[in-house]
Scaffold this motif. Structure first.
Motif, mmCIF file in Angstrom:
data_model
loop_
_atom_site.group_PDB
_atom_site.id
_atom_site.type_symbol
_atom_site.label_atom_id
_atom_site.label_comp_id
_atom_site.label_asym_id
_atom_site.label_seq_id
_atom_site.Cartn_x
_atom_site.Cartn_y
_atom_site.Cartn_z
ATOM 1 N N GLU A 68 0.825 -1.207 0.000
ATOM 2 C CA GLU A 68 0.000 0.000 0.000
ATOM 3 C C GLU A 68 0.863 1.262 0.000
ATOM 4 O O GLU A 68 1.781 1.394 0.807
ATOM 5 C CB GLU A 68 -0.902 0.041 1.229
ATOM 6 N N ALA A 69 0.542 2.178 -0.883
ATOM 7 C CA ALA A 69 1.215 3.478 -0.919
ATOM 8 C C ALA A 69 0.339 4.457 -1.680
ATOM 9 O O ALA A 69 -0.075 4.184 -2.811
ATOM 10 C CB ALA A 69 2.587 3.378 -1.587
ATOM 11 N N LYS A 70 0.055 5.587 -1.074
ATOM 12 C CA LYS A 70 -0.766 6.609 -1.725
ATOM 13 C C LYS A 70 -0.130 7.063 -3.027
ATOM 14 O O LYS A 70 -0.812 7.359 -4.018
ATOM 15 C CB LYS A 70 -0.942 7.796 -0.785
ATOM 16 N N ALA A 173 -11.645 -5.601 -7.108
ATOM 17 C CA ALA A 173 -12.638 -4.765 -6.428
ATOM 18 C C ALA A 173 -12.252 -4.652 -4.967
ATOM 19 O O ALA A 173 -11.816 -5.630 -4.351
ATOM 20 C CB ALA A 173 -14.030 -5.370 -6.553
ATOM 21 N N ALA A 174 -12.381 -3.459 -4.403
ATOM 22 C CA ALA A 174 -12.052 -3.224 -2.999
ATOM 23 C C ALA A 174 -13.314 -2.870 -2.226
ATOM 24 O O ALA A 174 -14.342 -2.528 -2.808
ATOM 25 C CB ALA A 174 -11.027 -2.106 -2.858
ATOM 26 N N SER A 178 -10.489 4.205 -0.465
ATOM 27 C CA SER A 178 -9.122 4.710 -0.287
ATOM 28 C C SER A 178 -8.072 3.769 -0.876
ATOM 29 O O SER A 178 -6.921 4.162 -1.063
ATOM 30 C CB SER A 178 -8.828 4.928 1.204
ATOM 31 N N ARG A 179 -8.464 2.543 -1.179
ATOM 32 C CA ARG A 179 -7.505 1.567 -1.706
ATOM 33 C C ARG A 179 -7.525 1.477 -3.224
ATOM 34 O O ARG A 179 -6.755 0.716 -3.812
ATOM 35 C CB ARG A 179 -7.769 0.190 -1.085
ATOM 36 N N ILE A 218 -4.704 -4.972 -8.744
ATOM 37 C CA ILE A 218 -4.890 -3.666 -8.107
ATOM 38 C C ILE A 218 -6.378 -3.342 -8.157
ATOM 39 O O ILE A 218 -6.999 -3.452 -9.217
ATOM 40 C CB ILE A 218 -4.097 -2.574 -8.845
ATOM 41 N N PRO A 219 -6.983 -2.959 -7.034
ATOM 42 C CA PRO A 219 -8.398 -2.591 -7.062
ATOM 43 C C PRO A 219 -8.630 -1.293 -7.823
ATOM 44 O O PRO A 219 -7.938 -0.299 -7.596
ATOM 45 C CB PRO A 219 -8.773 -2.456 -5.580
#
Length: 305
Positions: A68-70, A173-174, A178-179, A218-219
């Motif tokens: 995870e990384a913005k 799909a998340a 935020s993900r 990746i979602p």
């Protein structure tokens, strides 16, 4: 209302978060936070070790790495570093004897939210035509265009080319918005195309294809129901923190799951039917993310000794 489908997520880490308190033990499930000093990236390893853990988590037994990384969804100079980190975790799941590797890009390249797999595969360094011990690839398309199950097509190619390993790339799909575009999942359990949007297809895993399968995704979409619940929880906690609205906030927090689902089902946005949404800049994100994933796979496959 199908509860499991309403709150479905492709991410094992989000399933783990259904249980209050990350320290709460679940028999057969091990969670580990991994350190990463090369970039501002949070990495979690979820390992489902037995059938009990698989039933509770609603995921197959195996290993799930979540990165995870913005900044993954942003135009940043850390892309190459992210690719190197990704390569390390992909390589850790590749069997030592895997020389002939088939990469499969799932999805519809004409739809932004579903184009990740094909875009990644189009950027891979293909080498099998030089040597049978190399990387090959395919984009099987979607059933609406081919008339065939994706798993059927991949199984046919697997039978003809006899790979030691299959690497499948797909959009996921998340449960949390935020993900979207900020999270990468790598797993050795394979994948079930379309599960995230309720379009269940035959699975692609070691049991069905006869060779190990690593799935990378990746979602890119989230269900509107999840957005409603995120907003509800945010308002409940915000109201509970204010003296003027504390009583309302507490009542919202205490609303049981069945009552919540009943209320959500009556909301106007739900009356339009099942909907999935994505950020308005997802087309740009997919281009950047496909570069990171393709570079990570290239490094993991071609740098092995």
């Amino acid at each position: 209302m199908n509860t499991q489908n309403e709150w479905y997520t492709d991410l094992a880490m989000e399933e783990r978060e259904r249980f209050r308190g990350i320290d709460q033990e679940i028999s057969g499930v091990i969670i580990e936070k991994l350190d990463e000093t090369r970039a501002n990236m949070h990495i979690t390893k979820v390992e489902i070790k037995n059938e009990h853990g698989a039933a509770v988590m609603r995921k197959p037994m195996g290993i799930y790495f979540t990165l995870e990384a913005k900044e993954l969804s942003e135009d940043t100079d850390q892309s190459e570093v992210f690719a190197e980190i990704l390569a390390d975790y992909i390589e850790s799941l590749i069997p030592e004897n895997a020389k002939n590797i088939l990469a499969v890009g799932l999805g519809n390249q004409e739809m932004t939210a579903d184009a990740l797999g094909p875009k990644v595969v189009n950027k891979l360094w293909i080498t099998r035509h030089y040597s049978k011990e190399g990387l090959s690839s395919m984009i099987p398309g979607v059933m609406a265009k081919t008339g065939m199950e994706t798993a059927m097509i991949v199984k046919g190619v697997t039978k003809e080319t006899n790979p030691d390993l299959i690497v499948v790339i797909d959009a996921l799909a998340a449960r949390s918005a935020s993900r979207l575009g900020t999270t990468i999942q790598i797993t050795d359990t394979g994948i079930w195309p379309g599960s995230g949007v309720g379009n269940h297809r035959n699975g692609m895993n070691k049991e069905s294809l006869g060779v190990p399968v690593i799935a990378i995704g990746i979602p890119t979409v989230v269900k509107t129901t999840s957005l409603i619940k995120d907003m509800w929880n945010y308002l409940a906690h915000t109201f509970a923190d204010s003296e003027e609205t504390r009583e309302l906030g507490i009542k919202m927090q205490q609303l049981c799951e069945k009552q919540w689902q009943s209320a959500a089902a009556e909301m106007p946005i739900q009356q339009a039917g099942c909907m999935y949404v994505m950020p308005k800049d997802m087309d740009e994100r997919v281009v950047r993310l496909s570069h990171i994933l393709s570079e990570g796979i290239n490094l993991a496959v071609h740098s092995r000794k």
